[in-house]
Design a protein around this motif. Structure first.
Motif, short mmCIF file in Angstrom:
data_model
loop_
_atom_site.label_atom_id
_atom_site.label_comp_id
_atom_site.label_asym_id
_atom_site.label_seq_id
_atom_site.Cartn_x
_atom_site.Cartn_y
_atom_site.Cartn_z
N ASP A 1 0.83 -1.20 0.00
CA ASP A 1 0.00 0.00 0.00
C ASP A 1 0.87 1.25 0.00
OD1 ASP A 1 -2.09 1.92 0.63
OD2 ASP A 1 -1.62 1.62 2.76
N HIS A 2 0.44 2.27 -0.76
CA HIS A 2 1.17 3.54 -0.83
C HIS A 2 1.35 4.16 0.55
CE1 HIS A 2 0.76 3.33 -5.13
NE2 HIS A 2 -0.55 3.42 -5.08
N ASN A 3 0.40 3.93 1.45
CA ASN A 3 0.46 4.47 2.82
C ASN A 3 1.06 3.48 3.81
OD1 ASN A 3 -0.87 6.96 2.11
ND2 ASN A 3 -2.76 5.76 1.97
N GLU A 4 1.49 2.34 3.32
CA GLU A 4 2.11 1.27 4.12
C GLU A 4 1.21 0.79 5.26
OE1 GLU A 4 6.08 2.68 5.13
OE2 GLU A 4 6.83 1.90 3.22
N SER B 1 -6.69 3.16 -5.53
CA SER B 1 -7.06 4.18 -4.54
C SER B 1 -6.51 3.71 -3.20
CB SER B 1 -8.59 4.36 -4.46
OG SER B 1 -9.19 3.30 -3.76
N ASP B 2 -6.74 4.50 -2.15
CA ASP B 2 -6.21 4.11 -0.83
C ASP B 2 -6.73 2.76 -0.38
OD1 ASP B 2 -4.66 6.36 -0.60
OD2 ASP B 2 -6.00 7.40 0.78
N SER B 3 -7.93 2.39 -0.81
CA SER B 3 -8.51 1.13 -0.34
C SER B 3 -8.90 0.15 -1.45
CB SER B 3 -9.74 1.41 0.52
OG SER B 3 -10.73 2.04 -0.25
N PHE C 1 -11.16 -4.99 -5.70
CA PHE C 1 -11.34 -5.43 -4.32
C PHE C 1 -11.13 -4.24 -3.41
CE2 PHE C 1 -9.53 -7.07 -0.32
CZ PHE C 1 -10.64 -7.79 0.12
N ASN C 2 -12.08 -4.00 -2.49
CA ASN C 2 -11.97 -2.91 -1.52
C ASN C 2 -11.47 -3.49 -0.20
OD1 ASN C 2 -12.75 -1.03 0.64
ND2 ASN C 2 -13.70 0.12 -1.03
N ILE C 3 -10.31 -3.06 0.22
CA ILE C 3 -9.67 -3.56 1.45
C ILE C 3 -10.55 -3.28 2.67
CG2 ILE C 3 -7.66 -3.27 2.98
CD1 ILE C 3 -6.77 -4.51 0.43
N GLN C 4 -11.15 -2.09 2.73
CA GLN C 4 -11.95 -1.70 3.90
C GLN C 4 -13.26 -2.46 4.01
OE1 GLN C 4 -12.21 2.55 3.44
NE2 GLN C 4 -10.26 2.89 4.49
N THR C 5 -13.98 -2.59 2.91
CA THR C 5 -15.29 -3.24 2.95
C THR C 5 -15.21 -4.74 2.66
OG1 THR C 5 -15.77 -2.87 0.61
CG2 THR C 5 -16.40 -1.11 2.17
N LYS C 6 -14.07 -5.19 2.12
CA LYS C 6 -13.86 -6.58 1.73
C LYS C 6 -14.88 -7.01 0.64
CE LYS C 6 -11.96 -7.83 6.27
NZ LYS C 6 -11.03 -6.82 6.31
N GLN C 7 -15.25 -6.07 -0.21
CA GLN C 7 -16.21 -6.32 -1.28
C GLN C 7 -15.51 -6.32 -2.64
OE1 GLN C 7 -19.66 -6.85 -0.74
NE2 GLN C 7 -18.91 -7.00 1.36
N PHE C 8 -16.06 -7.11 -3.56
CA PHE C 8 -15.56 -7.19 -4.93
C PHE C 8 -16.57 -6.51 -5.85
CE2 PHE C 8 -13.51 -10.70 -2.86
CZ PHE C 8 -12.25 -10.73 -3.42
N THR C 9 -16.07 -5.76 -6.83
CA THR C 9 -16.92 -5.19 -7.86
C THR C 9 -16.24 -5.41 -9.21
OG1 THR C 9 -15.89 -3.01 -7.61
CG2 THR C 9 -17.95 -3.38 -6.41
N VAL C 10 -16.99 -5.20 -10.27
CA VAL C 10 -16.46 -5.35 -11.61
C VAL C 10 -16.13 -3.95 -12.13
CG1 VAL C 10 -16.97 -6.15 -13.95
CG2 VAL C 10 -17.88 -7.39 -11.97
N PRO C 11 -14.95 -3.74 -12.74
CA PRO C 11 -14.61 -2.42 -13.27
C PRO C 11 -15.67 -1.92 -14.26
CG PRO C 11 -12.73 -3.90 -13.42
CD PRO C 11 -13.91 -4.73 -13.01
N ASN C 12 -15.98 -0.65 -14.19
CA ASN C 12 -16.94 0.00 -15.11
C ASN C 12 -18.32 -0.62 -15.05
OD1 ASN C 12 -14.84 1.67 -16.06
ND2 ASN C 12 -14.20 0.06 -17.46
N GLY C 13 -18.64 -1.34 -13.97
CA GLY C 13 -19.97 -1.90 -13.81
C GLY C 13 -20.36 -2.92 -14.84
#
Length: 132
Positions: free
Chosen positions: A49-52, A103-105, A119-131
């Motif tokens: 992560d950029h923020n380690e 992004s940060d997450s 994949f969102n690190i904070q929410t632990k959710q997966f989405t597909v790029p551009n919906g």
């Protein structure tokens, strides 16, 4: 032989065969002290992560390892607040070829054959790029 998978200002991620290690400023001379993953068929990629705040190693599935002291070594199929595992056990195994922090997450994950997910690190959710 050790392979460098990722590097940041304060951390390095290396692998020796199927095992992934975190090198920190406190353990530069003992790089095999902190195991952060173990992959069937060797790890393919890793990012820090950029923020380690966390890092990810991937190959057969992926492992999110949180960069919070005291560092605890990874143990296969064990629940621990230090790390989370995804897509590493049948029937949900997937092979990861690339990781990109967008992004940060959020991480853009590229699976074999080019299939991508966010994949969102904070929410632990997966989405597909551009919906898509």
């Amino acid at each position: 032989m050790d392979n460098l998978l990722a590097i940041s200002e304060n951390y390095k991620i290396i692998n020796a065969h199927e095992t992934v290690y975190l090198i920190t400023p406190k353990n530069p001379h003992s790089p095999y002290d902190i195991v952060i993953g173990d992959f069937y068929g060797n790890p393919e990629v890793a990012i820090i992560d950029h923020n380690e705040n966390w890092c990810i190693s991937a190959g057969c599935g992926f492992i999110v390892y949180y960069l919070n002291e005291p560092f605890k070594s990874y143990s296969y199929n064990q629940i621990n607040k230090q790390y989370d595992e995804y897509y590493r056990d049948p029937p949900n195994i997937c092979w990861i070829e690339n990781l990109q922090q967008i992004s940060d997450s959020e991480i853009l994950i590229t699976k074999e054959f080019g299939e991508q997910y966010i994949f969102n690190i904070q929410t632990k959710q997966f989405t597909v790029p551009n919906g898509e």
